[in-house]
Design a protein around this motif. Structure first.
Motif, mmCIF file in Angstrom:
data_model
loop_
_atom_site.group_PDB
_atom_site.id
_atom_site.type_symbol
_atom_site.label_atom_id
_atom_site.label_comp_id
_atom_site.label_asym_id
_atom_site.label_seq_id
_atom_site.Cartn_x
_atom_site.Cartn_y
_atom_site.Cartn_z
ATOM 1 N N THR A 1 59.282 66.826 41.550
ATOM 2 C CA THR A 1 60.442 68.369 41.930
ATOM 3 C C THR A 1 60.308 67.987 43.462
ATOM 4 O OG1 THR A 1 58.419 70.125 42.711
ATOM 5 C CG2 THR A 1 59.159 69.968 39.840
ATOM 6 N N PRO A 2 61.444 68.085 44.149
ATOM 7 C CA PRO A 2 61.529 68.406 45.099
ATOM 8 C C PRO A 2 60.590 69.216 46.113
ATOM 9 C CG PRO A 2 63.415 69.961 43.990
ATOM 10 C CD PRO A 2 62.190 68.901 43.445
ATOM 11 N N GLY A 3 60.413 68.850 47.157
ATOM 12 C CA GLY A 3 59.755 68.922 48.128
ATOM 13 C C GLY A 3 60.618 69.239 50.003
ATOM 14 N N ALA A 4 59.547 70.085 50.374
ATOM 15 C CA ALA A 4 60.193 70.128 51.783
ATOM 16 C C ALA A 4 59.437 70.388 52.951
ATOM 17 C CB ALA A 4 61.221 71.531 52.029
ATOM 18 N N VAL A 5 59.871 69.447 54.243
ATOM 19 C CA VAL A 5 59.161 69.670 55.511
ATOM 20 C C VAL A 5 60.203 70.596 55.989
ATOM 21 C CG1 VAL A 5 57.936 67.814 57.147
ATOM 22 C CG2 VAL A 5 57.930 67.160 54.430
ATOM 23 N N PRO B 1 59.444 67.754 23.089
ATOM 24 C CA PRO B 1 58.319 66.869 24.046
ATOM 25 C C PRO B 1 57.858 68.821 24.896
ATOM 26 C CG PRO B 1 60.910 67.010 25.014
ATOM 27 C CD PRO B 1 61.610 67.043 23.667
ATOM 28 N N LEU B 2 57.233 68.428 25.237
ATOM 29 C CA LEU B 2 55.538 69.357 25.692
ATOM 30 C C LEU B 2 55.782 68.462 26.979
ATOM 31 C CD1 LEU B 2 53.500 70.546 23.170
ATOM 32 C CD2 LEU B 2 55.670 71.221 23.489
ATOM 33 N N PRO B 3 56.508 69.142 28.174
ATOM 34 C CA PRO B 3 56.010 69.619 29.608
ATOM 35 C C PRO B 3 55.173 69.471 30.409
ATOM 36 C CG PRO B 3 58.284 70.216 29.127
ATOM 37 C CD PRO B 3 57.355 70.262 27.855
ATOM 38 N N VAL B 4 53.611 68.767 30.791
ATOM 39 C CA VAL B 4 52.917 69.178 31.282
ATOM 40 C C VAL B 4 53.450 68.932 32.777
ATOM 41 C CG1 VAL B 4 50.590 68.853 31.485
ATOM 42 C CG2 VAL B 4 51.841 68.482 29.131
ATOM 43 N N VAL B 5 52.892 70.237 34.002
ATOM 44 C CA VAL B 5 52.296 70.255 34.971
ATOM 45 C C VAL B 5 51.228 69.520 35.981
ATOM 46 C CG1 VAL B 5 52.977 71.390 36.861
ATOM 47 C CG2 VAL B 5 54.291 72.376 34.502
ATOM 48 N N GLY B 6 51.481 69.026 36.703
ATOM 49 C CA GLY B 6 50.032 68.444 37.511
ATOM 50 C C GLY B 6 49.900 69.348 38.438
ATOM 51 N N ALA B 7 48.885 69.106 39.118
ATOM 52 C CA ALA B 7 48.932 69.974 40.486
ATOM 53 C C ALA B 7 49.614 69.325 41.924
ATOM 54 C CB ALA B 7 47.277 69.848 41.179
ATOM 55 N N PRO B 8 49.895 70.315 42.161
ATOM 56 C CA PRO B 8 50.819 69.993 43.464
ATOM 57 C C PRO B 8 50.144 69.326 44.892
ATOM 58 C CG PRO B 8 50.825 72.255 43.389
ATOM 59 C CD PRO B 8 50.528 71.431 42.172
ATOM 60 N N LEU C 1 56.176 72.487 51.148
ATOM 61 C CA LEU C 1 56.873 73.070 49.895
ATOM 62 C C LEU C 1 57.055 71.887 48.941
ATOM 63 C CD1 LEU C 1 58.193 74.466 48.142
ATOM 64 C CD2 LEU C 1 60.075 74.047 48.408
ATOM 65 N N PRO C 2 55.608 71.630 48.460
ATOM 66 C CA PRO C 2 54.963 70.651 47.945
ATOM 67 C C PRO C 2 55.490 70.243 47.483
ATOM 68 C CG PRO C 2 52.967 72.136 47.477
ATOM 69 C CD PRO C 2 54.407 71.970 48.855
ATOM 70 N N SER C 3 56.155 68.875 46.292
ATOM 71 C CA SER C 3 56.144 68.685 45.680
ATOM 72 C C SER C 3 55.185 68.940 43.632
ATOM 73 C CB SER C 3 56.326 66.860 44.963
ATOM 74 O OG SER C 3 57.244 66.564 45.977
ATOM 75 N N VAL C 4 56.202 69.107 42.945
ATOM 76 C CA VAL C 4 55.212 68.989 41.901
ATOM 77 C C VAL C 4 55.420 68.125 41.010
ATOM 78 C CG1 VAL C 4 54.394 70.896 40.121
ATOM 79 C CG2 VAL C 4 55.133 71.643 41.799
ATOM 80 N N PRO C 5 54.193 67.437 40.019
ATOM 81 C CA PRO C 5 54.286 66.288 39.474
ATOM 82 C C PRO C 5 54.560 66.865 37.398
ATOM 83 C CG PRO C 5 52.191 66.303 40.056
ATOM 84 C CD PRO C 5 52.749 67.236 40.971
ATOM 85 N N SER D 1 50.776 59.547 46.923
ATOM 86 C CA SER D 1 49.452 59.714 46.943
ATOM 87 C C SER D 1 48.256 61.330 46.906
ATOM 88 C CB SER D 1 48.448 58.915 47.515
ATOM 89 O OG SER D 1 48.877 59.045 49.032
ATOM 90 N N GLY D 2 47.442 61.374 46.675
ATOM 91 C CA GLY D 2 46.513 62.534 46.554
ATOM 92 C C GLY D 2 47.346 63.382 45.290
ATOM 93 N N ALA D 3 48.069 62.915 45.017
ATOM 94 C CA ALA D 3 48.086 64.869 44.016
ATOM 95 C C ALA D 3 48.054 63.898 42.711
ATOM 96 C CB ALA D 3 49.888 64.528 43.648
ATOM 97 N N ALA D 4 47.491 65.390 41.580
ATOM 98 C CA ALA D 4 46.720 64.385 40.357
ATOM 99 C C ALA D 4 48.210 64.560 39.744
ATOM 100 C CB ALA D 4 46.198 65.880 40.138
ATOM 101 N N ALA D 5 47.625 63.252 38.775
ATOM 102 C CA ALA D 5 48.775 63.363 37.844
ATOM 103 C C ALA D 5 48.954 63.675 36.480
ATOM 104 C CB ALA D 5 48.799 61.695 37.573
ATOM 105 N N PRO D 6 49.609 64.779 36.071
ATOM 106 C CA PRO D 6 49.921 65.702 34.407
ATOM 107 C C PRO D 6 49.120 64.635 33.739
ATOM 108 C CG PRO D 6 51.805 64.664 35.309
ATOM 109 C CD PRO D 6 51.401 64.629 36.516
ATOM 110 N N ALA D 7 48.238 65.155 32.559
ATOM 111 C CA ALA D 7 47.788 64.783 31.593
ATOM 112 C C ALA D 7 48.723 64.747 30.876
ATOM 113 C CB ALA D 7 46.788 65.379 31.236
ATOM 114 N N LEU D 8 49.111 63.882 29.739
ATOM 115 C CA LEU D 8 50.165 64.441 28.822
ATOM 116 C C LEU D 8 49.849 64.429 26.994
ATOM 117 C CD1 LEU D 8 51.858 60.877 28.833
ATOM 118 C CD2 LEU D 8 52.255 62.100 30.030
#
Length: 155
Positions: free
Chosen positions: A107-111, A40-47, A63-67, A4-11
């Protein structure tokens, strides 16, 4: 794992593409399949923004995940099928069609934990050494691609 809290990418819509095989047909003298698809045109959202927690020296996740999202375009492959029933008058056409669908990934992230504790009053305010912690946020992919197989015969 939903974050939660991460912005979903627009399509964005895919780019329609027809695969040019006319040269192969002219060269070989054979009927070749017709292929139409979408690139396909991948669209990156905000981590997700890292957050500080009481008692931790490093933010979580470090290292946050990126949608990333994309629209897999409709794909249609058709091919002539000669002599379906062993006779030339039974020539038909086969097709494989895949409707467009949305695919979302993360994407993967790290704690990561620091090798030091918070300042310790019993140690003259100096931090103590501790075993560093490492955690990985798993990558994810969600979508529902499907395909339809068809055979058309003349009547």
């Amino acid at each position: 794992m939903a974050v939660s809290g991460a912005a979903a990418p627009a399509l964005a819509d895919g780019v329609p593409v027809g695969v040019p095989l006319e040269g192969v047909e002219a060269t070989t003298g054979m009927d070749v399949p017709r292929i139409a698809t979408g690139v396909p045109l991948p669209v990156v959202g905000a981590p997700e923004a890292p957050r500080m927690h009481k008692g931790d020296m490093l933010p979580t996740p470090l290292l946050p995940s990126v949608p990333i999202a994309t629209e897999l375009g409709q794909t249609l492959v058709t091919s002539p099928l000669p002599n379906l029933a062993g006779r030339p008058e039974t020539d038909g056409e086969g097709s494989v069609e895949s409707p467009s669908t949305t695919v979302r990934t993360r994407t993967p992230g790290a704690v990561v934990g620091a090798p030091l504790t918070m300042p310790d009053g019993s140690n003259f305010g100096l931090p103590n050494l501790t075993t560093p912690k490492l955690g990985l946020l798993t990558p994810e992919i969600t979508g529902a691609p499907e395909a339809l197989l068809g055979v058309a015969m003349p009547r």
